[in-house]
Scaffold this motif. Structure first.
Motif, PDB file in Angstrom:
ATOM      1  N   HIS A 262       0.844  -1.116   0.032  1.00 16.37           N
ATOM      2  CA  HIS A 262      -0.051   0.000   0.060  1.00 16.37           C
ATOM      3  C   HIS A 262       0.905   1.258  -0.046  1.00 16.37           C
ATOM      4  O   HIS A 262       1.590   1.507   0.935  1.00 16.37           O
ATOM      5  CB  HIS A 262      -1.046  -0.021   1.150  1.00 16.37           C
ATOM      6  CG  HIS A 262      -1.590  -1.156   1.638  1.00 16.37           C
ATOM      7  ND1 HIS A 262      -2.748  -1.704   0.684  1.00 16.37           N
ATOM      8  CD2 HIS A 262      -1.592  -2.187   2.388  1.00 16.37           C
ATOM      9  CE1 HIS A 262      -3.055  -2.958   0.884  1.00 16.37           C
ATOM     10  NE2 HIS A 262      -2.459  -3.201   2.040  1.00 16.37           N
ATOM     11  N   LEU A 263       0.941   2.087  -1.076  1.00 14.86           N
ATOM     12  CA  LEU A 263       1.601   3.218  -1.130  1.00 14.86           C
ATOM     13  C   LEU A 263       1.029   4.520  -1.552  1.00 14.86           C
ATOM     14  O   LEU A 263       0.193   4.613  -2.391  1.00 14.86           O
ATOM     15  CB  LEU A 263       2.669   2.833  -2.290  1.00 14.86           C
ATOM     16  CG  LEU A 263       3.769   4.021  -2.927  1.00 14.86           C
ATOM     17  CD1 LEU A 263       4.615   4.299  -1.874  1.00 14.86           C
ATOM     18  CD2 LEU A 263       4.293   3.355  -4.043  1.00 14.86           C
ATOM     19  N   THR A 264       1.328   5.568  -1.000  1.00 13.29           N
ATOM     20  CA  THR A 264       1.219   6.974  -1.249  1.00 13.29           C
ATOM     21  C   THR A 264       2.396   7.599  -1.740  1.00 13.29           C
ATOM     22  O   THR A 264       3.110   7.771  -0.986  1.00 13.29           O
ATOM     23  CB  THR A 264       0.403   7.820   0.260  1.00 13.29           C
ATOM     24  OG1 THR A 264      -0.811   6.785   0.357  1.00 13.29           O
ATOM     25  CG2 THR A 264       0.123   9.153  -0.386  1.00 13.29           C
ATOM     26  N   ILE A 265       1.975   8.464  -2.621  1.00 12.98           N
ATOM     27  CA  ILE A 265       2.959   9.304  -3.487  1.00 12.98           C
ATOM     28  C   ILE A 265       2.493  10.799  -3.180  1.00 12.98           C
ATOM     29  O   ILE A 265       1.543  11.126  -3.553  1.00 12.98           O
ATOM     30  CB  ILE A 265       3.242   9.065  -5.039  1.00 12.98           C
ATOM     31  CG1 ILE A 265       3.441   7.477  -5.225  1.00 12.98           C
ATOM     32  CG2 ILE A 265       4.481  10.049  -5.563  1.00 12.98           C
ATOM     33  CD1 ILE A 265       5.007   7.208  -4.776  1.00 12.98           C
ATOM     34  N   ASP A 266       3.394  11.325  -2.240  1.00 15.18           N
ATOM     35  CA  ASP A 266       3.108  12.614  -1.960  1.00 15.18           C
ATOM     36  C   ASP A 266       3.813  13.615  -2.837  1.00 15.18           C
ATOM     37  O   ASP A 266       5.152  13.794  -2.617  1.00 15.18           O
ATOM     38  CB  ASP A 266       3.322  12.974  -0.386  1.00 15.18           C
ATOM     39  CG  ASP A 266       2.960  14.194   0.070  1.00 15.18           C
ATOM     40  OD1 ASP A 266       2.434  15.210  -0.717  1.00 15.18           O
ATOM     41  OD2 ASP A 266       2.944  14.612   1.311  1.00 15.18           O
ATOM     42  N   LEU A 267       3.182  14.440  -3.723  1.00 12.41           N
ATOM     43  CA  LEU A 267       3.984  15.488  -4.457  1.00 12.41           C
ATOM     44  C   LEU A 267       3.829  16.994  -3.971  1.00 12.41           C
ATOM     45  O   LEU A 267       4.490  17.748  -4.742  1.00 12.41           O
ATOM     46  CB  LEU A 267       3.158  15.411  -5.996  1.00 12.41           C
ATOM     47  CG  LEU A 267       3.071  14.008  -6.405  1.00 12.41           C
ATOM     48  CD1 LEU A 267       2.274  14.365  -7.833  1.00 12.41           C
ATOM     49  CD2 LEU A 267       4.334  13.365  -6.747  1.00 12.41           C
ATOM     50  N   SER A 268       3.632  17.240  -2.612  1.00  6.56           N
ATOM     51  CA  SER A 268       3.533  18.514  -2.284  1.00  6.56           C
ATOM     52  C   SER A 268       4.719  19.343  -2.060  1.00  6.56           C
ATOM     53  O   SER A 268       4.818  20.578  -2.016  1.00  6.56           O
ATOM     54  CB  SER A 268       2.703  18.627  -1.085  1.00  6.56           C
ATOM     55  OG  SER A 268       3.439  17.756  -0.038  1.00  6.56           O
ATOM     56  N   ASN A 269       6.092  18.531  -2.080  1.00  6.54           N
ATOM     57  CA  ASN A 269       7.183  19.248  -2.027  1.00  6.54           C
ATOM     58  C   ASN A 269       8.045  19.546  -3.174  1.00  6.54           C
ATOM     59  O   ASN A 269       9.186  19.914  -2.972  1.00  6.54           O
ATOM     60  CB  ASN A 269       8.108  18.465  -1.029  1.00  6.54           C
ATOM     61  CG  ASN A 269       7.534  18.572   0.465  1.00  6.54           C
ATOM     62  OD1 ASN A 269       6.619  19.333   0.871  1.00  6.54           O
ATOM     63  ND2 ASN A 269       8.377  17.788   1.309  1.00  6.54           N
ATOM     64  N   ILE A 270       7.521  19.086  -4.106  1.00 10.15           N
ATOM     65  CA  ILE A 270       8.344  19.386  -5.372  1.00 10.15           C
ATOM     66  C   ILE A 270       7.698  20.488  -6.333  1.00 10.15           C
ATOM     67  O   ILE A 270       6.344  20.586  -6.423  1.00 10.15           O
ATOM     68  CB  ILE A 270       8.339  18.098  -6.291  1.00 10.15           C
ATOM     69  CG1 ILE A 270       6.914  17.499  -6.782  1.00 10.15           C
ATOM     70  CG2 ILE A 270       8.993  16.940  -5.778  1.00 10.15           C
ATOM     71  CD1 ILE A 270       6.911  16.158  -7.664  1.00 10.15           C
ATOM     72  N   ALA A 271       8.380  21.332  -6.958  1.00 13.14           N
ATOM     73  CA  ALA A 271       7.813  22.594  -7.565  1.00 13.14           C
ATOM     74  C   ALA A 271       7.270  22.054  -9.033  1.00 13.14           C
ATOM     75  O   ALA A 271       6.009  22.687  -9.235  1.00 13.14           O
ATOM     76  CB  ALA A 271       9.037  23.345  -7.724  1.00 13.14           C
ATOM     77  N   ASN A 272       8.004  21.333  -9.898  1.00 10.73           N
ATOM     78  CA  ASN A 272       7.331  20.885 -10.956  1.00 10.73           C
ATOM     79  C   ASN A 272       6.863  19.488 -10.748  1.00 10.73           C
ATOM     80  O   ASN A 272       7.306  18.522 -10.839  1.00 10.73           O
ATOM     81  CB  ASN A 272       8.207  21.038 -12.286  1.00 10.73           C
ATOM     82  CG  ASN A 272       7.693  20.591 -13.504  1.00 10.73           C
ATOM     83  OD1 ASN A 272       6.603  20.511 -13.644  1.00 10.73           O
ATOM     84  ND2 ASN A 272       8.761  20.767 -14.349  1.00 10.73           N
ATOM     85  N   GLN A 273       5.322  19.367 -10.446  1.00 11.26           N
ATOM     86  CA  GLN A 273       4.784  18.351 -10.281  1.00 11.26           C
ATOM     87  C   GLN A 273       4.672  17.140 -11.400  1.00 11.26           C
ATOM     88  O   GLN A 273       4.755  16.142 -11.297  1.00 11.26           O
ATOM     89  CB  GLN A 273       3.582  18.098  -9.777  1.00 11.26           C
ATOM     90  CG  GLN A 273       3.649  19.062  -8.404  1.00 11.26           C
ATOM     91  CD  GLN A 273       2.034  19.363  -7.906  1.00 11.26           C
ATOM     92  OE1 GLN A 273       1.181  19.358  -8.384  1.00 11.26           O
ATOM     93  NE2 GLN A 273       2.093  19.600  -6.675  1.00 11.26           N
ATOM     94  N   ASN A 274       4.612  17.644 -12.749  1.00  9.71           N
ATOM     95  CA  ASN A 274       4.877  17.009 -13.966  1.00  9.71           C
ATOM     96  C   ASN A 274       6.115  16.244 -14.166  1.00  9.71           C
ATOM     97  O   ASN A 274       5.944  15.382 -15.126  1.00  9.71           O
ATOM     98  CB  ASN A 274       4.422  17.960 -15.082  1.00  9.71           C
ATOM     99  CG  ASN A 274       2.995  18.461 -14.943  1.00  9.71           C
ATOM    100  OD1 ASN A 274       1.997  17.502 -14.906  1.00  9.71           O
ATOM    101  ND2 ASN A 274       2.695  19.629 -15.297  1.00  9.71           N
TER     102      ASN A 274
END
Length: 632
Positions: A262-274
């Protein structure tokens, strides 16, 4: 709560002995409704009746009394049922108050330790030897977790995939638990739905302070929750390598991917999420849950074309709050997929292959403003239980783009959630179309929560409305009925009426004839709307009713029925032709009445609201009147 208490007393009076489970349910209900004194009284009655008490019952009374600011009473109750000497009890009270420091799970943990000591003469020593500091909280948490029943432990451990301080709600969490089969039907409970079991699990964990209330939505009905830092640390410890929350942009690789389920990827800390690529988790073939959080509408995840080869065991996929506009057709090859959450995304259409998902249970499309239609053969996944189509009104978004419902959606008789049903013009005039009308609701009698039916101007006749059997939806608590527009198109058509003879225009109607035809069409439309409304009677169990755009000249007769004993909120919008308000003043629990856009209403008084009744609006708290253009 009063109904439950009456039934409990009836059981006792008939000689049916309640067990500890029955008593726990009653006690929990008392605490949830703020009736701590009743819970205390019930606890003492349990002791006197000789009912076997489980450790869970002691935990509940300690937790409930502490939470209701009656910690002294908690120790009083323990003392009264264990024959403690008064002097010793008074000293213990002060010590417990100091050690709890207002933290409920500390009181629960202390209660565990006291009860584990069978020699009552040593209870005072147990309390005095407890010295709480920062390092001791972990022990208290672990002890609390150890006492949780075994079937609840995986539910709590699974929450470790939620990032720190991220809000979640009850239904979302339960749907995830269902997808992982942490909640299964109990053969001993007969007809109790899996969702109801999940609600009991969730609320029990809330009562034990494993989940913490963090807020409430604008309606005041749906609570949001968080995991406190201490509880999240505990969840991470007990979940081991199974659950991971990977925060991108921290420069730390995701290790042991083969073990993660079970995995969550948290993108809140990267400037360019793409810049995010699913290759980051290229070795996670055992994944059962994949959540991508912290994104925005500008983030468009590049979903692998052959996602079934990358994640063959995936049971839950959550891409909510991102800019995803489409899914690959291979999504239908995820044979184990049970839960797909796309809330607040820019998705327009779902791939047709989604109807190949035999185990599919939950389709979350809340606030998908751009969604145009559902897959045509959505009837195929017969295990589907939840289709969330709620759209929150926002000044930054257009109205919902959904224009129709798929044919034979009414065959999904296990549906628990269908929050929106849209009737289209095509569905009522062409029997060969893949779109269907309101009669699809006929057999969907297990729907819970709320249902908004829009496009009612496209219902052809009374028989079609009656076939929906709205009155049979006994589990719904909110119903919305919406007409959009009116007979404007018919009136526009009248502008182009011409008299034709032998293919030649010989005359155009006089203005008075046009007016006559328009008025005749309008009266016919209004009469049809009134007849249809009579056959859309909601179940009497509802708590909130919203009706908008109704074109009838008079309100339906069921409006004045005293049977709607639980109706709390009533919204009546844009009744442009009604001149008399319905007799709703006699509804005993009505608290909120909103009347807006009644162009024909010129006056109102108590007799119009209440008829011949002398009592009127016994519970009313808010009366909202708006846009009553002719009101004097």
């Amino acid at each position: 709560m009063e109904d439950a208490l009456a039934l409990f007393r009836e059981m006792v009076n008939k000689g049916i002995s309640p067990n500890f489970i029955t008593c726990d349910i009653m006690m929990q209900g008392f605490f949830q409704t703020g009736r701590a004194a009743n819970a205390k009284e019930l606890f003492l009655w349990i002791i006197k009746s000789g009912i076997q008490i489980k450790l869970r019952t002691y935990n509940m009374i300690l937790h409930g009394l502490c939470k209701n600011n009656v910690t002294l009473t908690a120790m009083d109750d323990i003392g009264s049922c264990t024959s403690y000497r008064e002097g010793l009890l008074q000293r213990l009270k002060k010590e417990v108050l100091q050690k709890c420091s207002g933290v409920p799970f500390v009181a629960v943990s202390l209660g565990h330790k006291v009860r584990l000591e069978k020699d009552r003469s040593k209870w005072a020593t147990v309390v005095r030897n407890e010295h709480w500091n920062a390092s001791d909280y972990d022990s208290a948490l672990r002890l609390s977790y150890a006492q949780v029943e075994s079937h609840l432990k995986p539910c709590f451990a699974y929450t470790s995939i939620i990032p720190p301080m991220i809000l979640f709600n009850e239904e979302w969490r339960i749907q995830h638990w269902m997808a992982q089969e942490f909640i299964l039907p109990n053969p001993d409970t007969g007809t109790v739905e899996v969702e109801e079991i999940g609600r009991f699990f969730f609320r029990y964990l809330v009562e034990l302070s494993f989940f913490q209330r963090a807020g409430v939505d604008p309606t005041g009905e749906q609570h949001s929750y968080i995991l406190s830092p201490m509880m999240r640390d505990l969840a991470l410890q007990v979940s081991g390598e199974d659950c991971k929350c990977y925060i991108m942009g921290m420069g730390v690789p995701l290790n042991h991917q083969q073990k993660v389920r079970h995995l969550t990827i948290d993108l809140s800390n990267i400037a360019n999420q793409n810049m995010f690529d699913f290759n980051v988790i290229s070795e996670s073939r055992c994944l059962c849950t994949l959540l991508v959080v912290g994104g925005s509408e500008n983030f468009v995840p590049r979903i692998p074309e052959y996602i079934e080869k990358r994640f063959p065991r995936l049971q839950t996929l959550d891409l909510s709050n991102s800019g995803v506009t489409e899914l690959p057709g291979s999504i239908g090859q995820l044979k184990h997929l049970r839960c797909l959450q796309l809330q607040s995304t820019m998705i327009k259409q779902l791939p047709k292959s989604i109807y190949d998902l035999y185990l599919f249970q939950t389709l979350g499309l809340r606030n998908c403003y751009f969604l145009e239609e559902l897959p045509h053969k959505i009837k195929n996944p017969r295990k589907l239980r939840h289709i969330d189509l709620v759209v929150t009104h926002s000044p930054f978004r257009n109205v919902c783009s959904l224009t129709c419902m798929p044919k034979e959606i009414g065959l999904l008789t296990d549906l628990q959630t269908l929050s929106r049903f849209v009737i289209s013009k095509e569905s009522t005039v062409n029997i060969h179309t893949h779109k269907r009308g309101i009669e699809e609701l006929a057999k969907l009698n297990h729907l819970h929560g709320g249902l908004l039916i829009s496009g009612l101007e496209h219902v052809n006749d009374v028989e079609e409305a009656a076939r929906a059997q709205l009155v049979c939806k006994q589990f719904l608590r909110k119903i919305g009925l919406s007409w959009s527009g009116s007979n404007k198109q018919d009136e526009q058509n009248m502008e182009h009426v011409e008299l034709v003879k032998n293919g030649q225009v010989v005359a155009r109607p006089h203005l008075s004839l046009k007016t006559f035809l328009q008025r005749s069409t309008s009266r016919s439309y209004n009469h049809k709307a009134a007849q249809i409304m009579e056959h859309l009677k909601p179940p009497t169990i509802i708590e909130e009713l919203t009706i908008s755009g109704y074109a009838g000249m008079a309100c339906p007769r069921w409006f004045s029925s005293p049977d709607y004993l639980k109706l709390v909120t009533l919204h009546l919008y844009d009744f442009k032709n009604c001149t008399v308000v319905p007799h709703v003043g006699q509804l005993p629990l009505l608290e909120n009445l909103h009347i807006k856009g009644w162009g024909g209403l010129v006056s109102m008084n108590r007799s119009k609201f209440c008829g011949s009744n002398t009592t009127c609006f016994r519970s009313l708290k808010k009366l909202h009147l708006e846009r009553l253009d002719r009101f004097a």
